[in-house]
Every structure is written in C-alpha cells, then in structure tokens.
Design an enzyme around this catalytic site. Structure first.
Site, short mmCIF file in Angstrom:
data_model
loop_
_atom_site.label_atom_id
_atom_site.label_comp_id
_atom_site.label_asym_id
_atom_site.label_seq_id
_atom_site.Cartn_x
_atom_site.Cartn_y
_atom_site.Cartn_z
N SER A 1 34.81 62.26 5.18
CA SER A 1 34.27 61.60 6.37
C SER A 1 34.59 62.53 7.52
O SER A 1 35.72 63.01 7.63
CB SER A 1 34.93 60.24 6.63
OG SER A 1 34.98 59.48 5.44
N ASP B 1 30.09 59.08 7.99
CA ASP B 1 30.62 58.58 6.71
C ASP B 1 29.69 59.06 5.60
O ASP B 1 28.79 58.35 5.16
CB ASP B 1 30.67 57.04 6.78
CG ASP B 1 31.15 56.42 5.49
OD1 ASP B 1 31.93 57.06 4.77
OD2 ASP B 1 30.73 55.28 5.20
N LYS C 1 32.20 57.25 -1.31
CA LYS C 1 32.55 57.35 0.11
C LYS C 1 33.84 58.13 0.35
O LYS C 1 34.19 58.37 1.50
CB LYS C 1 32.75 55.94 0.68
CG LYS C 1 31.56 55.01 0.53
CD LYS C 1 30.55 55.26 1.61
CE LYS C 1 29.49 54.19 1.63
NZ LYS C 1 28.59 54.36 2.76
N HIS D 1 21.18 47.61 9.80
CA HIS D 1 21.54 48.43 8.64
C HIS D 1 21.77 47.54 7.42
O HIS D 1 21.25 47.80 6.33
CB HIS D 1 22.79 49.26 8.96
CG HIS D 1 23.34 50.01 7.78
ND1 HIS D 1 22.69 51.08 7.21
CD2 HIS D 1 24.47 49.82 7.04
CE1 HIS D 1 23.41 51.54 6.19
NE2 HIS D 1 24.48 50.79 6.06
CA CA Z 1 29.77 53.53 6.24
#
Ligand code: CA
Length: 449
Positions: free
Chosen positions: A269, A245, A265, A145
């Site tokens: 979540s 997330d 972010k 990632h």
């Molecule tokens: Ca993340």
C-alpha cells in the site's frame, strides 16, 4: 471538535521562501505538512522531521537544536521524532512559531548562520513513511464504490444489510505500507480454478488494480476497553495523506469469502510522504454527506451535531496513469479519474469511533484508510475495476468483458500492466483561502518474480 479556522489560515500570509507564494504550489505557508527525511551527513545516516514550504524542506529537528537562539520556547520545541511531536499536543503552537519564523519580513532564521542547513532544496526521494505505522486498517466508506463492486460480485445483493449501519472495514497489513516512489512488485497468488471443481493455480496476478483512497493518522491513544466517543474522535486524528491500496482482483475473488481481503491487499500500500495536519485542513471541512431519503440515520454513538455539520473534508482527488511507452514517447501522465472526498458515506470521525467502539485501543501512528473514493459520476470511480466496468450486472469481475481505457499511445488497459505508473494527487480549494495540496502518491509496477 474539528480544528478551528484562525490567523494561521490568513490567505495574505507570505513567506521569504519565495516558491511558497506561487498560487499553484501545494505547500504555501498555510499548509506546513510533516514528513520524515533520511539523509547522509558526515558519513552517518540521519532521520529528521521536516515540513515542506514551496520547493524547500525545513528541518524541524535542527530548529529544535537552536530553539533558544531563535527566541523559541525550548520546552515546546524539545522534539525527537514525528510520533513525539504528534503526542506532545504542541503542534498547533509549533505551527504558529513556524509561520512566524518563515513569514516575509522575519529575518531571525533567514539571517541565521545555519539557515542553509535548515532550509534545504526538496528531494522527495529522501522521504520515508512519516512514522512507524503500528496498525493499518482499511475501511469501505464510499457507498458508490461499495454499490458498484457489490453489483459485480453479488448482482442480486450488492449492498449487504450492515453497510448503512457500520463503517465496514478490515485489519490490513502495516509492514508493507511504503512511501511514494517505491516500485511495486506484481504479486503472485492463488487464482480460482478455470472450471467448477478444477484445481486453482499459483501464478502472477493478472488483474492488478489501484484504489484511490485517503489515509488518516491517529495522533492520540485511548485506553484498552475505553471507546473514543464521536465528540472526541477529531481530537485523536492528527492528519491525512493520500493512499493507494494496490489490489489483486483475481486473488481477491478466490480468497475473500468467508473472512474478507487477505493476500489480495497485503503485498503493498503506497502513501504520500506528507501528513497534512487537521489544522491545515480546517478551512476545507464541510457537512458530512447527507444520507438519501429512506436511509437509516446512524446509531447515537456514531452521530453528533458537529459531525453532521463539519465532519466532511473537501479534498479534490485525481488519478493519473502513465505507461512505460508513454514515458518513452515523452507523454505526460493521463488523468483517468477525478472526484471529491466529501462524498463519503461515513466520516473519518465515524470510522475512528466505530473502530474503537469495541474497546479496541488505537495508538499514535495507526493508519486508517477510507476505502476507495468513488463518487456518483463515472469519471469519479476510484479504481480500474469500476472505471472499466460498463455497469452490466451480467459482466462479472474477470477481465474479459470490460470496456478498456484508451491511452494516448493507442494502448488499452483493463487492469495495470508492468511498467505502468499510477499517480494520485489531492488538493483543497475554497474561496477566501490559500489552496493547499497533499503532494503525490506514486508507484510503478514491476514484473512478478
Ligand atoms: Ca481498499
């Protein structure tokens, strides 16, 4: 040391709750994940700790109330909430008690007058976040990632020099961690000016994404100023869950330098409501991912023989997508990726050890996220940012030049549309053991307000 394999993992164990014996269930007697249920009873709202067995919840607080009646150790069974249970150190013994009470042939609980109040049909909508989350930290522990995303954001310099030395992470937002099933409001935020020197706009996110992750819960604290050693790290980890997330890529692109992710972010979540305990996961531990030749070995405080030999966790993870149109037409959600958690560059013990290595005090109920779980194969990419990217270094983040996912309705997706539902699933399988699973982690995108 990781929890060991014992008689509680015997694949022959069966329950008088028949649905637990179905080979395809996530919740055989060998699993016994923990959750917090809220329900109304006599006009009052009650919270209770439950475990899940097949298609039933089993109420642990109710068992606690009649422990003596059931021949259980009253002191061991004095429990109030899940934090209580985690910190008491009694879980391994309670797990054994539960297996006995629920085992085929044991009629103590089955014949008890209150059994119908203790063993109740599952309703996932009654489950909350398992316990109050004090702090939430998100890591970045998949090198696949990190390399893919690094290539998009910084084509000349995809993996920063610290990546192979420290489990990179950031402090996230605990207040917006929600349980599976809660709708996710598309966030608004500042988006970069469309031309150099222009003015940014404040508007709904256009590049909304999910991130397939695993979360793990701290079950034991360390004193402020006293790091947790790698050899003790597993003693501080209570169990794991699925974690989505949600990420606003366009907000992220404008804000992330110089201090890292912030509003991109923090709007939500989602976690699966069950904590699958490290005891249940014991048969599915595996070697930590071997580092490729030429990579540095971790510094001494992040390395141990036990961690190298059994620091990994082999959980198969899957992501499904369903659009509003697919649901209208009665179509099943479509699987869009699949990969194993065992391919992570850093183990959960290394993440926790690193987190506390400054002397930071970890507390029961702290949630740590692994970072997006991506494997080497394209089908194992854990977010749309990677899945729809064709790997061209000149193809940057903005959504224009991506290869969209094709849905069975003919719709296309580069990023998530309003009405889309993302479903994460995870399970563990190994020859000679019962399959166990994590349940689901779901969320539907609602339009921005
Ligand atoms: Ca993340």
């Amino acid at each position: 040391m990781p929890a060991t394999i014992d008689e509680t993992h015997d694949p022959k164990l069966e329950s008088w709750i028949e649905s637990a014996n179905d080979p395809s269930t996530d919740f055989p007697l060998q699993n016994l994940p923990l959750a917090t249920r809220v329900a109304e009873h006599d006009g009052e709202v009650w919270q209770s700790i439950v475990t899940r067995v097949g298609d039933s919840f089993v109420n642990l607080n109710h068992i606690s109330a009649i422990a003596e009646d059931l021949g259980l150790d009253q002191a061991r069974w004095t429990l109030f909430d899940l934090e209580d249970l985690m910190t008491s150190g009694n879980w391994p013994a309670i797990r054994k008690d539960l297996q006995e009470l629920l085992a085929k042939g044991n009629d103590t609980l089955r014949n008890h007058a209150e059994v119908d109040e203790i063993v109740i049909p599952v309703d996932d909508e009654e489950l909350l976040v398992p316990l109050p989350i004090g702090d939430y930290t998100d890591f970045y522990a998949s090198v696949h990632h990190a390399t893919n995303v690094g290539t998009m954001f910084r084509p000349d310099n995809p993996l920063l020099p610290n990546y192979k030395w420290i489990p990179v992470g950031y402090h996230g937002r605990a207040s917006s961690v929600v349980p599976s099933g809660v709708a996710i409001r598309r966030p608004k935020g500042q988006l970069a000016p469309s031309e150099d020197g222009g003015v940014p706009s404040y508007e709904p996110c256009k590049l909304l994404d999910y991130e397939l992750e695993m979360g793990f819960f701290v079950g034991r604290e360390n004193e402020l100023g006293e790091p947790i050693s790698i050899d003790k790290a597993e003693d501080h980890i209570f169990g794991m869950c699925l974690l989505n997330d949600w990420s606003a890529r366009d907000i992220q692109k404008w804000e992330y330098q110089p201090l890292g992710p912030f509003l991109a972010k923090n709007f939500a979540s989602t976690i699966s409501p069950y904590i699958v305990t490290m005891e249940a996961l014991a048969p599915f531990r595996c070697e930590a991912e071997k580092r490729p030749e030429g990579d540095p070995q971790p510094l001494k405080h992040l390395d141990s023989k036990a961690n190298r030999e059994s620091g990994g966790v082999d959980v198969m993870l899957e992501v499904f997508l369903s659009s509003a149109k697919m649901r209208e037409q009665g179509m099943e959600p479509m699987r869009i990726s699949r990969g194993s958690f065992k391919n992570m560059y850093w183990t959960i013990a290394q993440m926790l050890t690193h987190h506390s290595s400054s002397g930071c005090n970890m507390q029961p109920g702290d949630l740590l996220g692994s970072g997006t779980v991506s494997g080497p194969a394209r089908e194992a990419r854990g977010c749309l940012l990677e899945l729809t990217w064709d790997g061209d270094k000149d193809n940057p983040v903005p959504g224009t030049q991506r290869t969209p996912l094709k849905l069975p309705t003919g719709e296309e997706r580069k990023f998530l549309a309003d009405g889309d539902e993302v479903i994460l699933r995870g399970y563990c399988e190994r020859e000679g053991y019962r399959r166990i699973g994590f349940g689901e982690c779901r969320g539907i995108i609602e339009p921005a307000k």
